[in-house]
Design a protein around this motif. Sequence first.
Motif, PDB file in Angstrom:
ATOM      1  N   LEU A 118      61.790  41.100  29.347  1.00 18.16           N
ATOM      2  CA  LEU A 118      63.171  41.225  28.897  1.00 18.16           C
ATOM      3  C   LEU A 118      63.235  41.109  27.368  1.00 18.16           C
ATOM      4  CD1 LEU A 118      66.052  41.551  30.096  1.00 18.16           C
ATOM      5  CD2 LEU A 118      66.225  39.052  30.069  1.00 18.16           C
ATOM      6  N   ASN A 119      62.245  40.397  26.810  1.00 12.90           N
ATOM      7  CA  ASN A 119      62.251  40.117  25.374  1.00 12.90           C
ATOM      8  C   ASN A 119      61.079  40.722  24.602  1.00 12.90           C
ATOM      9  OD1 ASN A 119      64.542  37.974  25.156  1.00 12.90           O
ATOM     10  ND2 ASN A 119      63.304  37.268  26.885  1.00 12.90           N
ATOM     11  N   PHE A 120      59.978  41.034  25.313  1.00 12.47           N
ATOM     12  CA  PHE A 120      58.776  41.509  24.644  1.00 12.47           C
ATOM     13  C   PHE A 120      58.191  42.714  25.390  1.00 12.47           C
ATOM     14  CE2 PHE A 120      59.034  36.904  24.145  1.00 12.47           C
ATOM     15  CZ  PHE A 120      58.908  36.727  22.775  1.00 12.47           C
ATOM     16  N   THR A 121      57.228  43.354  24.733  1.00 10.94           N
ATOM     17  CA  THR A 121      56.337  44.276  25.437  1.00 10.94           C
ATOM     18  C   THR A 121      54.925  43.708  25.348  1.00 10.94           C
ATOM     19  OG1 THR A 121      55.992  45.605  23.432  1.00 10.94           O
ATOM     20  CG2 THR A 121      57.710  46.336  24.966  1.00 10.94           C
ATOM     21  N   PHE A 122      54.105  44.032  26.357  1.00  9.21           N
ATOM     22  CA  PHE A 122      52.693  43.659  26.344  1.00  9.21           C
ATOM     23  C   PHE A 122      51.913  44.814  25.712  1.00  9.21           C
ATOM     24  CE2 PHE A 122      53.929  41.391  30.473  1.00  9.21           C
ATOM     25  CZ  PHE A 122      54.156  40.185  29.827  1.00  9.21           C
ATOM     26  N   ASP A 123      51.271  44.561  24.586  1.00 10.03           N
ATOM     27  CA  ASP A 123      50.542  45.609  23.877  1.00 10.03           C
ATOM     28  C   ASP A 123      49.076  45.229  23.685  1.00 10.03           C
ATOM     29  OD1 ASP A 123      52.908  46.980  23.705  1.00 10.03           O
ATOM     30  OD2 ASP A 123      53.309  46.424  21.619  1.00 10.03           O
ATOM     31  N   LEU A 124      48.234  46.244  23.590  1.00 10.98           N
ATOM     32  CA  LEU A 124      46.822  46.026  23.289  1.00 10.98           C
ATOM     33  C   LEU A 124      46.663  45.631  21.825  1.00 10.98           C
ATOM     34  CD1 LEU A 124      45.295  49.135  25.109  1.00 10.98           C
ATOM     35  CD2 LEU A 124      45.513  46.809  26.006  1.00 10.98           C
ATOM     36  N   CYS A 125      45.581  44.941  21.531  1.00 10.64           N
ATOM     37  CA  CYS A 125      45.272  44.578  20.147  1.00 10.64           C
ATOM     38  C   CYS A 125      43.758  44.642  19.955  1.00 10.64           C
ATOM     39  CB  CYS A 125      45.801  43.181  19.816  1.00 10.64           C
ATOM     40  SG  CYS A 125      45.084  41.853  20.814  1.00 10.64           S
ATOM     41  N   GLU A 126      43.296  44.348  18.762  1.00 10.23           N
ATOM     42  CA  GLU A 126      41.868  44.435  18.463  1.00 10.23           C
ATOM     43  C   GLU A 126      41.037  43.483  19.317  1.00 10.23           C
ATOM     44  OE1 GLU A 126      41.304  43.813  14.322  1.00 10.23           O
ATOM     45  OE2 GLU A 126      42.260  45.704  13.711  1.00 10.23           O
ATOM     46  N   LYS A 127      41.635  42.374  19.734  1.00  8.55           N
ATOM     47  CA  LYS A 127      40.898  41.364  20.502  1.00  8.55           C
ATOM     48  C   LYS A 127      40.897  41.640  22.006  1.00  8.55           C
ATOM     49  CE  LYS A 127      41.958  37.656  17.212  1.00  8.55           C
ATOM     50  NZ  LYS A 127      42.599  36.314  17.055  1.00  8.55           N
ATOM     51  N   THR A 128      41.652  42.639  22.449  1.00  3.79           N
ATOM     52  CA  THR A 128      41.721  42.935  23.880  1.00  3.79           C
ATOM     53  C   THR A 128      40.390  43.492  24.382  1.00  3.79           C
ATOM     54  OG1 THR A 128      44.071  43.509  23.616  1.00  3.79           O
ATOM     55  CG2 THR A 128      42.995  44.152  25.675  1.00  3.79           C
ATOM     56  N   GLN A 129      39.872  42.903  25.444  1.00  4.99           N
ATOM     57  CA  GLN A 129      38.628  43.392  26.043  1.00  4.99           C
ATOM     58  C   GLN A 129      38.915  44.612  26.920  1.00  4.99           C
ATOM     59  OE1 GLN A 129      36.972  40.155  28.310  1.00  4.99           O
ATOM     60  NE2 GLN A 129      36.157  39.098  26.521  1.00  4.99           N
ATOM     61  N   ILE A 130      38.226  45.711  26.628  1.00  8.49           N
ATOM     62  CA  ILE A 130      38.341  46.915  27.457  1.00  8.49           C
ATOM     63  C   ILE A 130      36.938  47.447  27.714  1.00  8.49           C
ATOM     64  CG2 ILE A 130      39.327  49.228  27.682  1.00  8.49           C
ATOM     65  CD1 ILE A 130      41.437  48.461  25.633  1.00  8.49           C
ATOM     66  N   PRO A 131      36.431  47.369  28.951  1.00  6.11           N
ATOM     67  CA  PRO A 131      37.079  46.744  30.119  1.00  6.11           C
ATOM     68  C   PRO A 131      37.015  45.220  30.026  1.00  6.11           C
ATOM     69  CG  PRO A 131      34.880  47.456  30.693  1.00  6.11           C
ATOM     70  CD  PRO A 131      35.107  47.940  29.292  1.00  6.11           C
ATOM     71  N   ILE A 132      37.860  44.585  30.768  1.00  6.01           N
ATOM     72  CA  ILE A 132      37.914  43.135  30.746  1.00  6.01           C
ATOM     73  C   ILE A 132      36.665  42.546  31.401  1.00  6.01           C
ATOM     74  CG2 ILE A 132      39.078  42.793  32.978  1.00  6.01           C
ATOM     75  CD1 ILE A 132      40.882  40.727  31.473  1.00  6.01           C
ATOM     76  N   LYS A 133      36.187  41.434  30.874  1.00  8.37           N
ATOM     77  CA  LYS A 133      35.002  40.763  31.420  1.00  8.37           C
ATOM     78  C   LYS A 133      35.442  39.643  32.362  1.00  8.37           C
ATOM     79  CE  LYS A 133      32.253  41.628  27.265  1.00  8.37           C
ATOM     80  NZ  LYS A 133      31.522  41.009  26.123  1.00  8.37           N
ATOM     81  N   LEU A 134      34.622  39.404  33.374  1.00  8.19           N
ATOM     82  CA  LEU A 134      34.921  38.350  34.333  1.00  8.19           C
ATOM     83  C   LEU A 134      33.998  37.157  34.102  1.00  8.19           C
ATOM     84  CD1 LEU A 134      35.329  40.396  37.646  1.00  8.19           C
ATOM     85  CD2 LEU A 134      37.097  39.713  36.022  1.00  8.19           C
ATOM     86  N   LYS A 135      34.538  35.969  34.323  1.00  6.71           N
ATOM     87  CA  LYS A 135      33.734  34.756  34.202  1.00  6.71           C
ATOM     88  C   LYS A 135      32.802  34.617  35.396  1.00  6.71           C
ATOM     89  CE  LYS A 135      36.879  31.856  31.479  1.00  6.71           C
ATOM     90  NZ  LYS A 135      37.648  30.585  31.465  1.00  6.71           N
ATOM     91  N   ASN A 136      31.720  33.892  35.201  1.00  2.00           N
ATOM     92  CA  ASN A 136      30.814  33.579  36.302  1.00  2.00           C
ATOM     93  C   ASN A 136      31.404  32.434  37.115  1.00  2.00           C
ATOM     94  OD1 ASN A 136      29.086  35.468  35.275  1.00  2.00           O
ATOM     95  ND2 ASN A 136      27.749  34.011  34.262  1.00  2.00           N
ATOM     96  N   THR A 137      31.858  32.749  38.324  1.00  3.83           N
ATOM     97  CA  THR A 137      32.473  31.748  39.186  1.00  3.83           C
ATOM     98  C   THR A 137      31.940  31.886  40.601  1.00  3.83           C
ATOM     99  OG1 THR A 137      34.322  33.166  39.829  1.00  3.83           O
ATOM    100  CG2 THR A 137      34.606  31.862  37.833  1.00  3.83           C
ATOM    101  N   MET A 138      32.275  30.887  41.448  1.00 11.16           N
ATOM    102  CA  MET A 138      31.773  30.860  42.818  1.00 11.16           C
ATOM    103  C   MET A 138      32.576  31.730  43.777  1.00 11.16           C
ATOM    104  SD  MET A 138      29.083  29.122  43.763  1.00 11.16           S
ATOM    105  CE  MET A 138      29.345  28.445  45.390  1.00 11.16           C
ATOM    106  N   GLY A 139      33.807  32.073  43.451  1.00 19.12           N
ATOM    107  CA  GLY A 139      34.563  32.833  44.444  1.00 19.12           C
ATOM    108  C   GLY A 139      35.833  33.456  43.944  1.00 19.12           C
ATOM    109  N   GLY A 140      36.179  33.223  42.690  1.00 27.52           N
ATOM    110  CA  GLY A 140      37.411  33.767  42.158  1.00 27.52           C
ATOM    111  C   GLY A 140      37.153  34.933  41.215  1.00 27.52           C
ATOM    112  N   VAL A 141      38.229  35.661  40.908  1.00 26.68           N
ATOM    113  CA  VAL A 141      38.154  36.739  39.932  1.00 26.68           C
ATOM    114  C   VAL A 141      38.907  36.240  38.698  1.00 26.68           C
ATOM    115  CG1 VAL A 141      38.696  39.155  39.452  1.00 26.68           C
ATOM    116  CG2 VAL A 141      38.124  38.454  41.770  1.00 26.68           C
ATOM    117  N   LEU A 142      38.173  35.653  37.754  1.00 22.36           N
ATOM    118  CA  LEU A 142      38.777  35.049  36.584  1.00 22.36           C
ATOM    119  C   LEU A 142      38.438  35.846  35.336  1.00 22.36           C
ATOM    120  CD1 LEU A 142      38.094  31.240  37.159  1.00 22.36           C
ATOM    121  CD2 LEU A 142      40.271  32.421  37.378  1.00 22.36           C
ATOM    122  N   PRO A 143      39.434  36.179  34.511  1.00 19.14           N
ATOM    123  CA  PRO A 143      39.142  36.899  33.268  1.00 19.14           C
ATOM    124  C   PRO A 143      38.464  35.994  32.261  1.00 19.14           C
ATOM    125  CG  PRO A 143      41.456  36.301  33.339  1.00 19.14           C
ATOM    126  CD  PRO A 143      40.868  35.891  34.667  1.00 19.14           C
TER     127      PRO A 143
END
Length: 530
Positions: A494-519
């Motif tokens: 309602l107040n902002f837009t979500f925009d890409l920036c220089e720090k945005t990972q493309i493609p996004i990397k996932l953390k090493n976890t036991m069972g979840g999908v964590l960025p």
Amino acid sequence: MFVSIFISVCLIVVFIFYRQHVQEKRVKYFKDRGIVMQKSEFFIKELWTVLTNNITLLINQMYEKYKSERIIGFFNSGIPQCFVLDPVIIKQITVKDFDHFVDHLSFLDFYHDPFFGNTLISLKGKRWRDMRSSLSPAFTGSKMRSMFQLVQQCSQQMAQYFLEQCNQNGPHSYDMKDIYSKFTNDVIASCAFGLKCDTFREPENEFFKIGKKVANFQSPWNLFKLIIYRMIPFRNVAKLLDVKLLDDKSRNTFTKIIFTSMKTREERKIFRPDMINLLMELKKGQLQASAEIEANKSIAAVDEHINLSTEPKQTWTDDELISQCFIFFLAGFDTSSTLMTFTAYELALNPNVQTKLLEEIDRINIDLAGKPLDYDHLQSMTYMDMVITETLRKWPPVAITDRLCIRDYNYQGEDGFQFRIEKGTDLLIPIYSLQSDPEYFPEPDKFHPERFSSDSKSSVNLGVYIPFGIGPRNCIGSRFALMETKSIIYHLLLNFTFDLCEKTQIPIKLKNTMGGVLPDKAEILLRPRH
């Protein structure tokens, strides 16, 4: 020197023959039961692979390798397990033959670690049935409606904070997992425990400190402890040494917060439509299901009206009630913030989708005519629901679930396919892999909310779309997770837009976890709309 070399060679030869014997024995074990076996690795290599890789991606590799099979067997730390790939079999064991697969495989019992052992996800058999039946009325649509005002207040509070930040410093990028963790912390503090938190302005509050420890649940040390608990000899040593997943200070602080809140409300006759109030009713045996049956408008939400053929238990101990607060805290803090993070990431990556969602949000805002967002308007946002549903399809926060066979089971398919499972065998269901399979979802890597439109969603195989699980042991809090996710996405967009920036990972990397999908990191630019 020669003797040492000779002894070493002999030991290596003995080890090779022993490994071959064990492997043949394991292959025969599954072959006798009509199941193909995956070759297992040496224990140390297996342990290292789990600790240094993303388990979701490892499971997905196995899924791709054995995709032509319906079920495969393997030994995990010496324990036989099965990997179910066929949606027909998954539905059979989780729904139709649920009485054979009532439990999850859990490693922490309620005697050793009451915090985890008494949670709904860890309870087994009748104790689980009683608790699920008792808690179900707390998660109906009508109860979500009464809690929504609390979620709404937290959403407005967060949006206002970032508006102030932008007015002072201009547009800025943020790690969305971090800011959504702070938001879910405030929501849980308000909706579960009746506490007023503003973690954006007071990031060192005690409640958030506990939350960060809980969020670190999948740290290498905690993962190592979970693996230790899976191996019976080491598990007994861990119990003897009183090794727990959460430290005593955090457990004591958490317990004190709950008891203090309950005591204050009892003494001052305070009513607040939150989880503490619901648990107080539950403790007194006064929690009743609402007569209002609200239609399930979201394909992602699971049905909380489950017939377990059991009457809710009338009294519960303090430990049992605290555990339910804790699992609500754990799930709300981590998995919900993960869903919100991936939603923001995909909207930034797909501006055409974001534009359509902005148009819907603006229409709702005009219809509200200056009034705060209410539950009915939230539920009416069909495109918002499609976006969240597609996010859950592509990035399910829980990538894999399981069912423990509690008594010997024989499967007989209509086409003659059959296999046998023994009591004590754990069956794994690969949620992420099923929802990423092009056989079920064409172009699975594409973020395409329209696949869940009213015209298309009838073609979706609900046996493979299971982000909140499937059958009676599905996630009881799905409605709450969807409600708070839609609320904060609405207020931010309602107040902002979500925009890409220089720090945005493309493609996004996932953390090493036991069972979840964590960025690993989801850096997104918040740009003011007005």
